[in-house]
Design a protein around this motif. Structure first.
Motif, mmCIF file in Angstrom:
data_model
loop_
_atom_site.group_PDB
_atom_site.id
_atom_site.type_symbol
_atom_site.label_atom_id
_atom_site.label_comp_id
_atom_site.label_asym_id
_atom_site.label_seq_id
_atom_site.Cartn_x
_atom_site.Cartn_y
_atom_site.Cartn_z
ATOM 1 N N ALA A 1 -9.444 48.708 -2.900
ATOM 2 C CA ALA A 1 -8.166 48.631 -3.599
ATOM 3 C C ALA A 1 -8.178 47.568 -4.669
ATOM 4 N N ALA A 2 -8.695 46.394 -4.339
ATOM 5 C CA ALA A 2 -8.645 45.297 -5.296
ATOM 6 C C ALA A 2 -9.932 44.497 -5.310
ATOM 7 N N GLY A 3 -11.024 45.078 -4.837
ATOM 8 C CA GLY A 3 -12.296 44.405 -4.901
ATOM 9 C C GLY A 3 -12.512 43.417 -3.779
ATOM 10 N N LYS A 4 -13.501 42.550 -3.990
ATOM 11 C CA LYS A 4 -13.935 41.609 -2.969
ATOM 12 C C LYS A 4 -12.810 40.738 -2.443
ATOM 13 N N SER A 5 -11.953 40.244 -3.344
ATOM 14 C CA SER A 5 -10.905 39.326 -2.911
ATOM 15 C C SER A 5 -9.979 39.992 -1.895
ATOM 16 N N ASP A 6 -9.670 41.256 -2.099
ATOM 17 C CA ASP A 6 -8.767 41.938 -1.177
ATOM 18 C C ASP A 6 -9.408 42.129 0.190
ATOM 19 N N MET A 7 -10.737 42.345 0.215
ATOM 20 C CA MET A 7 -11.437 42.476 1.488
ATOM 21 C C MET A 7 -11.328 41.190 2.284
ATOM 22 N N MET A 8 -11.570 40.062 1.646
ATOM 23 C CA MET A 8 -11.502 38.797 2.357
ATOM 24 C C MET A 8 -10.072 38.479 2.760
ATOM 25 N N ASN A 9 -9.123 38.868 1.955
ATOM 26 C CA ASN A 9 -7.717 38.669 2.322
ATOM 27 C C ASN A 9 -7.395 39.392 3.625
ATOM 28 N N ALA A 10 -7.858 40.632 3.740
ATOM 29 C CA ALA A 10 -7.583 41.412 4.950
ATOM 30 C C ALA A 10 -8.226 40.768 6.171
ATOM 31 N N VAL A 11 -9.455 40.289 6.015
ATOM 32 C CA VAL A 11 -10.144 39.648 7.134
ATOM 33 C C VAL A 11 -9.395 38.406 7.587
ATOM 34 N N LEU A 12 -8.991 37.569 6.638
ATOM 35 C CA LEU A 12 -8.329 36.316 7.001
ATOM 36 C C LEU A 12 -6.890 36.525 7.451
ATOM 37 N N ALA A 13 -6.357 37.697 7.203
ATOM 38 C CA ALA A 13 -5.015 37.991 7.705
ATOM 39 C C ALA A 13 -5.031 38.339 9.190
ATOM 40 N N LEU A 14 -6.163 38.764 9.725
ATOM 41 C CA LEU A 14 -6.221 39.231 11.108
ATOM 42 C C LEU A 14 -5.835 38.155 12.133
ATOM 43 N N PRO A 15 -6.313 36.902 12.020
ATOM 44 C CA PRO A 15 -5.879 35.899 13.004
ATOM 45 C C PRO A 15 -4.365 35.700 13.018
ATOM 46 N N GLN A 16 -3.757 35.674 11.842
ATOM 47 C CA GLN A 16 -2.299 35.518 11.778
ATOM 48 C C GLN A 16 -1.599 36.705 12.423
ATOM 49 N N LEU A 17 -2.047 37.918 12.118
ATOM 50 C CA LEU A 17 -1.416 39.117 12.668
ATOM 51 C C LEU A 17 -1.607 39.191 14.183
ATOM 52 N N ALA A 18 -2.793 38.814 14.663
ATOM 53 C CA ALA A 18 -3.040 38.832 16.107
ATOM 54 C C ALA A 18 -2.164 37.800 16.813
ATOM 55 N N TRP A 19 -2.066 36.599 16.248
ATOM 56 C CA TRP A 19 -1.242 35.560 16.874
ATOM 57 C C TRP A 19 0.233 35.960 16.893
ATOM 58 N N GLU A 20 0.730 36.546 15.814
ATOM 59 C CA GLU A 20 2.128 36.976 15.764
ATOM 60 C C GLU A 20 2.399 38.067 16.802
ATOM 61 N N PHE A 21 1.428 38.965 17.001
ATOM 62 C CA PHE A 21 1.594 40.000 18.019
ATOM 63 C C PHE A 21 1.666 39.367 19.413
ATOM 64 N N LEU A 22 0.793 38.404 19.686
ATOM 65 C CA LEU A 22 0.808 37.740 20.987
ATOM 66 C C LEU A 22 2.103 36.968 21.207
#
Length: 698
Positions: free
Chosen positions: A302-323
């Motif tokens: 969608a937006a190149g390399k930066s967007d890929m890393m954004n998605a990866v680094l969003a996972l800890p926040q999303l997992a913690w919010e779910f917990l």
């Protein structure tokens, strides 16, 4: 952790000097606007300090298989800056993905504490909404009026520009831009002129010291997204089957638990009670707390390399919010689990060319993560490969890739992840569910899992006299954790440093000699080594020579292991010679004999290229390390030299053609015989080749 800022003034001065004079004007409030190097964007500069976290990506071969030796390329590395303290509101670190230049990035490793100029780019439209654009004045020359919210965001940008700020303050700025002014970042902030001012302590729980057994702890999140219509087949129950041993399930013995046990010689313990696996349900797009958009639908494309890393680094926040919503007790212990593993089918909509990404070593307070792409080519390709997970967890503990040489036409290139004998390379066990492939000797030594045999830790100049070969018996790595030779070949740093010291020892060039035989027991050490009947994967029962410049000091590796040779007892493949600096000469490794349990190797150092000479043909030494001494060597005994090959008669000359022949291109000159190639010099952090775009392992 507090550091002085000896270079801040110089950084500020440099920035001020390089600002375009036309943009140094102030607005009516007396503030200098952010620099605008072009009409399309506005740059906001903050001076920050943080710890570097390196991420390494493990890509898929072009044919979709786990192994494809025709498509090796250099991997792609990503970087973040992490603040020493965490945000007490959620236990997550203040971590910001940044873009270093290739030249700067390759000189950094996890744990480096750096000062840098962090540049935040606003598009022309975004700058205009804050009254920072060049066309934001009315007909009377006055700045147009903004809403109260936009004025607050504008004021914050002007206050922060060209000042020293913490990473928390940087995140506050991006939060205000997003929540107040509706501005999200489309590009990673760039970190310019990084200066290393210190080194933080890295997490060393998986580096073995003194043979002390270590417990592995982790949280594994198996991710789905109901709101986006994503319901993968993989769930926590299925993943637990791959993670933990089950004596009643003989169809799957190569579990993640068994990988830790077998490859570490039972020094790493991966117990179910310390490694929790849980299903989570998250939104697939949004804005993370570092102010960057993430998109788990279109992701990388969608937006190149930066967007890929954004998605990866969003996972800890999303997992913690779910917990927080579903299991607050586990959420409260979030940071007590050292490793976080996230399993998500990134290619569920479009193919994504990676299958794993991991932190290259982990620093205190960082999200020490391993991200597994369970479906690179759509949900029909969904699978869980335990070797990939172990590979990424190897990166977490600080292990590098295992690389090799590829010499298709005599000119050798370094092939990233090209070592087929190592799971940190492109090695894959012959049966993914029942056999295990472990580490080469160099990386096993780095991890503290294996060590040299008694008398097998040598300094070439001090312990190996020229022309005096020494024999060593090496047990198979599948039988004994004390199994290798480590020969220091570094003329500038020749001292033997004890294994598992805590000193921040500089890199040290060394050779590692080991013998690898396939383990016989199910899912035992190297039980998956090689594939019978396939020449390319003929790996079982060989003596291996690797070069590695790292020491066993518990710090993340900044250089890979390099596979130099695979030796056997046959005459054409029983020896390897490495040319070294003049003061050391060269060293030859020769295989004398082998059994299924052990191999006997000879190590010889030479400072002469041949035996011939008045004093060298009767000194009782093998001066050129060819295995022949004095008169047994043709260099000293001409009678032993083979006769020259018989010359064949010249072919008859062709008849002279009747018509004049057409002009022919001149034949190329025959090249002179090439000199022996020298092995690459010891790795220096500011000299290693820059990373290229990756399509392979990370």
């Amino acid at each position: 952790m507090e550091f002085r800022w000896p270079l801040l003034a110089a950084l500020l001065l440099t920035a001020c000097v390089t600002l375009p004079s036309a943009l140094s004007q102030t607005d009516e409030s007396g503030d200098a606007p952010p620099s605008s190097p072009s009409s399309s964007a506005v740059e906001v500069t903050l001076y920050v300090e943080g710890m570097v976290q390196v991420y390494s990506r493990y890509g898929t071969p072009s044919d979709g298989g786990l192994v494809n030796h025709m498509s090796y390329t250099t991997p792609e590395y990503s970087y973040t800056l992490v603040e020493a303290s965490t945000d007490d509101s959620n236990g997550l670190p203040n971590e910001i993905p940044v873009a270093f230049s290739e030249e700067q990035g390759i000189s950094l490793r996890t744990g480096d504490v750096v000062q840098a100029a962090l540049k935040l780019k606003l598009s022309s439209e975004q700058a205009s909404t804050l009254g920072l654009g060049s066309d934001d004045t009315g007909s009377g020359g006055q700045r147009r009026l903004l809403s109260e919210a936009h004025e607050r965001a504008r004021r914050m940008v002007l206050d922060f520009h060209e000042t020293r700020r913490s990473l928390q303050e940087f995140m506050s700025l991006t939060d205000v831009l997003n929540s107040v002014a509706g501005i999200t970042l489309s590009e990673l902030p760039t970190a310019e002129s990084p200066v290393i001012i210190g080194q933080s302590d890295t997490i060393k729980d998986l580096f073995i010291e003194g043979g002390k057994q270590q417990n592995v702890s982790s949280l594994t999140f198996v991710i789905k997204s109901t709101v986006c219509g994503l319901q993968p087949k993989l769930d926590a129950r299925t993943v637990r089957r791959y993670w933990f041993d089950n004596s009643s399930d003989t169809s799957l013995t190569a579990t993640l638990q068994q990988y830790h046990k077998a490859c570490s010689y039972d020094q790493l313990v991966f117990r179910p009670e310390n490694n929790v696996v849980i299903d989570i349900d998250i939104p697939c797009n949004g804005t993370s707390r570092n102010g960057l958009k993430y998109d788990l639908v279109n992701g990388y494309y969608a937006a190149g390399k930066s967007d890929m890393m954004n998605a990866v680094l969003a996972l800890p926040q999303l997992a913690w919010e779910f917990l927080q919503k579903t299991n607050p007790t586990l959420a409260a212990k979030f940071d007590e689990y050292r490793r976080k593993i996230y399993i998500f089918p990134f290619g569920w909509k479009k193919p994504v060319d990676f299958i794993g990404l991991g932190s290259q070593g982990c620093i205190p307070g960082s999200t020490c993560l391993a991200v597994i792409n369970s479906a690179p080519y759509g949900l029909s390709s969904e699978q869980l490969a335990v070797p990939v997970v172990f590979h990424e967890m190897g990166h977490n503990m600080g292990l590098s890739h295992a690389v090799s040489f590829l010499c298709p036409s005599g000119n050798c290139d370094v092939v990233e992840t090209g070592d087929l004998s190592d799971v940190m390379g492109n090695g894959t066990p012959n049966d993914l569910t029942k056999t295990v492939l472990c580490l080469n000797a160099a990386l096993a030594y780095k991890a503290g899992w294996a060590a040299p045999i008694s008398g097998g830790h040598l300094s070439l100049g001090a312990n190996l006299k020229p022309g005096m070969p020494q024999d060593f018996v090496l047990p198979s790595m599948s039988l004994n954790k004390t199994n290798m030779l480590r020969i220091i070949t570094d003329a500038s740093n020749p001292s033997i440093v004890p294994t598992n010291t805590n000193s921040k020892q500089a890199l040290q060039r060394a050779l590692f000699i080991s013998y690898r035989v396939r383990g016989e027991a199910p899912a035992s050490y190297d039980s998956g080594l090689g594939r019978d009947g396939i020449q390319y994967f003929n790996l079982n029962g060989y003596v291996w020579v690797h070069e590695f410049n790292e020491t066993a000091n518990g710090l993340p590796a900044s250089s890979p292991s390099l596979m130099l040779a695979k030796l056997d007892t046959t005459r054409v493949a029983n020896s390897f010679t490495q040319q070294l600096p003049t003061s050391l000469g060269n060293v030859t490794i020769r295989v004398k004999s082998k059994t299924p349990q052990a191999a006997t190797v000879t190590v010889c150092r030479a400072i002469r290229v041949n035996e011939a000479g008045l004093n060298t043909c009767s000194d009782g030494l093998d001066n050129d390390c060819d295995g022949l001494v004095d008169n047994d060597d043709p260099d000293c005994n001409p009678v032993l030299k083979p006769p020259p090959p018989a010359t064949s008669p010249s072919p008859p000359k062709p008849p002279v053609p009747r018509a004049a022949p057409k002009a022919q291109p001149s034949s190329p000159l025959r090249k002179a015989p090439g000199k022996k190639k020298r092995s690459p010099p010891p790795h220096k952090r500011n000299k290693k080749p820059p990373p290229k775009k990756n399509t392979q392992r990370g």
